[in-house]
Design a protein around this motif. Structure first.
Motif, PDB file in Angstrom:
ATOM      1  N   UNK A 172       0.831  -1.224   0.000  1.00 31.33           N
ATOM      2  CA  UNK A 172       0.000   0.000   0.000  1.00 31.33           C
ATOM      3  C   UNK A 172       0.855   1.259   0.000  1.00 31.33           C
ATOM      4  N   UNK A 173       2.030   1.197   0.653  1.00 34.11           N
ATOM      5  CA  UNK A 173       2.924   2.362   0.630  1.00 34.11           C
ATOM      6  C   UNK A 173       3.182   2.797  -0.800  1.00 34.11           C
ATOM      7  N   UNK A 174       3.505   1.809  -1.669  1.00 36.35           N
ATOM      8  CA  UNK A 174       3.887   2.157  -3.049  1.00 36.35           C
ATOM      9  C   UNK A 174       2.695   2.680  -3.825  1.00 36.35           C
TER      10      UNK A 174
ATOM     11  N   UNK B  17       0.111   4.269  -2.603  1.00 36.51           N
ATOM     12  CA  UNK B  17      -0.242   5.633  -2.172  1.00 36.51           C
ATOM     13  C   UNK B  17       0.859   6.630  -2.544  1.00 36.51           C
ATOM     14  N   UNK B  18       2.107   6.145  -2.598  1.00 40.25           N
ATOM     15  CA  UNK B  18       3.175   7.018  -3.074  1.00 40.25           C
ATOM     16  C   UNK B  18       2.897   7.405  -4.528  1.00 40.25           C
TER      17      UNK B  18
ATOM     18  N   UNK C 205      -0.064   7.621  -5.903  1.00 39.51           N
ATOM     19  CA  UNK C 205      -1.153   8.601  -5.890  1.00 39.51           C
ATOM     20  C   UNK C 205      -0.613   9.986  -5.542  1.00 39.51           C
TER      21      UNK C 205
END
Lengths: 288, 267
Positions: A248-250, A252-253, A255
Motif C-alpha cells: 500500500x505504501x507504493x 499511495x506514493x 497517488x
C-alpha cells in the motif's frame, strides 16, 4: 493481457511486473483515474454555474434574496467541508426519495421517519431496487457530483462576488451614461471584465478541487483511493495469482506523485492563462 | 436518564473516561450534543498542537526558501511543494502505511496511533502551508525598513529579530489566521483516513457520522457539528485578533490590517 501471462507463478522480474500491472483489477484502478478526471470535468463548470448564481443572488438589491446568497456563501465556509460531503450525500438522497414519494404515492399514510428508519414506498426508491448495478453506480456518482458542486459552488460564489465588486465603478457608470439598461450593463460590461479579477481565486479553487477529489472515497465511490487500498493490501498465494506483501505504501506514493504532477501542471498552465488575460490591463500584472 | 447524567457519562467519552458503551437506541438530543462536543476535544488537541509546533517549523522553512544558499533553499522548496501540492487525505494514508512499516521494523511504534501519527502529518502539513504564507510576507517586508535597520548599524540576528521578523509576522497574520481556521477544519479528516479509532474514541465528525448512520437522519447530528465548529471558528478569530492588535499596535488606526476571514477550503 500478454500471452506469457498464462502461468504467472513461473514468471520473474520485468515480465512478472508487466503481467501484474495488466490484470483486470489494475485496469479498474486505471479507470478510476478517468473517474477522477470525469468528476473534475463535470464538477468544475457546474460549481462555476452554482457560484455565478450565488454571486448574483448575493448582489441582488432585494434584501431577502441577497441574504439567501450570502447565507449560501458563508454557511459552507464556517464548517468543515468533509462534514458537508457526508451530510449532503445522505440528505440529497433522502430529499430526492421524499419528493418522489410525495408524487408517486400520494395515498401513503405512514410517517416517513419511523424511529431510526427512513421509509418511502417501493415505487419511490431511487434507483429502483431491481434496476441493474450500473444505475446504482451512476446515481451514486451523480449525487457525489452534485455534492461537490454545492460545496465548491459556495466558494466560487465567494470569489465571483468579490470579482464583481472589483470591477471599477466608473466602467458601470459609463455604461449607465450611455443609456444601457441594468441587464445590458451586467452582461456586456460587468461579466466580461470580472474574469480577470476572479482568475487568481478561481485557479486557487481549481487546485483545491483537484486536492478534494480523493474524498470521493468517503462518499462510497470506488475511486483511486479505494483501488489503491484494495490492490496494495497483502495478497496470499492461495487467493491470488500474484501474491505479494503489503504494497500500500507504493500505491499511495504513486497517488501522491500523481497529484503533485497534476497540481504542478495546472499551476504552470494557469500562470500562462493569467499572463494572457492580464496582457494590456492597467494592473501590476498587465504592466510588464 | 437526565441530561446531566448523560453529560457526566459521555462528556469525556472521546478520551476514554466515562461510560464504555456508546448509546445504541433511543438517541436523545442531549446525547448527540454531548458526544459530538466530546469529540471536539480531539479536534482541539490536533489543531492546537499542530499550530504550535508547526509555527516554528514554518518559520524555519520560510527562511530556508528565502535563503540564497541552494543547500537550504532547495529542500525547503521541495518540502513546501510536496505538502501543498498533494491532498492531505492521501498524506494521511501514505504516512499511516509508512508508520505501519516502521512499527514492524521496531522503529517508533507509537506513530501508528492517531494521536501521534496524525499529529505528525498535521504538523508537517500546516508547516508547509504556513511557510508559504510567511515566505510571501518576508518578500513583502518594505525595503525602507531594512535600509533603516542597516543605517542604525543593526545586522544579523538583531536585524532579523527586531526589524524583519515582527513586520513579517504582522503582514502574514491575516493569512495565518485563515490557515489556523482551516487547519482545525482539516483535523476532521484524521479518523476518516487510514488511522484507526481505538475503542470508538473519535473526533466530533466521527461521532456525528455515528449518529447519522444509526438514526439514518443527517439533519440533526451534522447541524450540531456545524454549530460547534462555527463557535470554534469564532474563538480562533478572537484569539488571533488579539495577537493581530498586538502586532499592529504601533500603527495609525487606518493603516492597520483588518483580519478578514478568507479560508482556502480543503487541502
Amino acid at each position: 493481457m500478454f500471452e506469457f501471462c498464462a502461468d504467472p507463478s513461473v514468471l520473474t522480474g520485468g515480465k512478472w511486473l508487466s503481467c501484474y500491472l495488466t490484470t483486470g483489477k489494475h485496469f479498474l484502478f486505471y479507470q478510476s483515474f478517468l473517474v477522477v478526471l470525469l468528476l473534475l470535468a463535470i464538477t468544475a463548470p457546474t460549481a462555476l454555474a452554482f457560484g455565478f448564481g450565488g454571486a448574483v443572488l448575493a448582489r441582488s438589491r432585494i434584501r431577502p434574496v441577497s441574504w439567501i446568497g450570502k447565507v449560501y456563501i458563508s454557511a459552507v465556509r464556517g464548517v468543515p467541508d468533509i462534514a458537508f460531503f457526508l451530510f449532503f450525500v445522505i440528505a440529497l438522497d433522502q430529499g430526492i426519495e421524499f419528493l418522489r414519494h410525495q408524487v408517486v404515492c400520494p395515498d401513503w399514510t405512514d410517517p416517513i421517519r419511523q424511529g431510526n428508519d427512513f421509509i418511502v414506498c417501493d415505487a419511490a426508491k431511487t434507483p429502483q431496487n431491481a434496476s441493474p448495478q450500473i444505475f446504482h453506480d451512476i446515481y451514486g456518482f451523480a449525487l457525489a457530483i452534485l455534492t461537490y458542486a454545492i460545496v465548491f459552488g459556495a466558494f466560487a460564489a465567494n470569489v465571483l462576488f468579490g470579482a464583481m465588486r472589483a470591477v471599477p465603478k466608473t466602467q458601470l457608470e459609463t455604461a449607465w451614461a450611455y443609456g444601457m439598461t441594468g441587464r445590458q450593463t451586467f452582461w456586456r460590461i460587468l461579466v466580461p471584465q470580472m474574469w480577470v479579477y476572479a482568475l487568481p481565486g478561481l485557479s486557487n479553487l481549481w487546485m483545491v478541487l483537484i486536492k478534494a477529489t480523493p474524498l470521493l472515497f468517503l462518499l462510497g465511490i470506488e475511486d483511486i483511493v479505494y483501488w489503491a487500498r484494495e490492490l496494495g493490501g497483502t495478497k496470499q498465494a492461495k487467493f491470488s495469482d500474484y501474491p505479494h506483501g503489503d504494497w500500500r505504501i507504493w500505491y499511495f506514493l504513486f497517488l501522491l506523485v500523481f497529484y503533485l504532477a497534476f497540481t504542478k501542471f495546472s499551476e504552470v498552465f494557469l500562470d500562462r492563462v493569467m499572463k494572457r488575460l492580464t496582457h494590456g490591463q492597467a494592473t501590476l500584472g498587465g504592466a510588464s | 436518564m437526565s441530561c446531566w447524567e448523560t453529560i457526566t457519562d459521555y462528556g469525556l467519552r472521546s478520551i476514554g473516561i466515562g461510560e464504555r458503551l456508546l448509546p445504541k437506541t433511543d438517541f436523545t438530543l442531549c446525547q448527540q450534543f454531548t458526544l459530538i462536543g466530546s469529540g471536539l476535544i480531539w479536534n482541539i488537541y490536533f489543531g492546537v498542537l499542530a499550530l504550535l509546533i508547526g509555527f516554528f517549523i514554518a518559520n524555519a522553512m520560510a527562511l530556508g526558501k528565502a535563503s540564497a544558499n541552494p543547500l537550504l533553499r532547495k529542500p525547503a522548496e521541495l518540502f513546501i511543494l510536496v505538502f501543498r501540492g498533494s491532498p492531505l487525505f492521501i498524506q494521511f494514508f501514505l504516512a499511516y502505511f509508512i508508520f505501519l512499516r516502521m512499527k514492524q521494523a521496531g522503529v517508533l511504534p507509537f506513530l501508528t496511533v492517531a494521536q501521534w501519527g496524525a499529529l505528525v502529518v498535521l504538523v508537517l502539513n500546516t508547516a508547509a502551508y504556513s511557510a508559504e504564507i510567511f515566505y510571501g510576507a518576508y518578500k513583502s517586508v518594505p525595503k525602507g525598513e531594512v535600509e533603516a535597520a542597516d543605517a542604525y548599524g543593526l545586522s544579523g540576528w538583531a536585524k532579523f529579530s527586531r526589524i524583519i521578523w515582527p513586520t513579517q509576522m504582522r503582514l502574514a497574520w491575516p493569512g495565518y489566521t485563515n490557515e489556523a481556521i482551516f487547519l482545525f477544519h482539516a483535523t476532521t479528516l484524521v479518523f476518516f483516513s487510514g488511522f484507526p479509532t481505538w475503542r470508538q474514541q473519535g473526533d466530533a465528525l466521527y461521532y456525528a457520522q455515528y449518529f447519522a448512520d444509526k438514526t439514518f437522519n443527517p439533519f440533526i447530528p451534522y447541524p450540531i457539528l456545524a454549530m460547534y465548529f462555527v463557535l470554534l471558528t469564532l474563538v480562533i478569530i478572537a484569539g488571533f485578533g488579539i495577537v493581530n492588535r498586538y502586532l499592529n499596535r504601533h500603527l495609525a488606526p487606518e493603516a492597520r490590517k483588518k483580519l478578514r476571514y478568507r479560508p482556502q477550503i480543503i487541502r
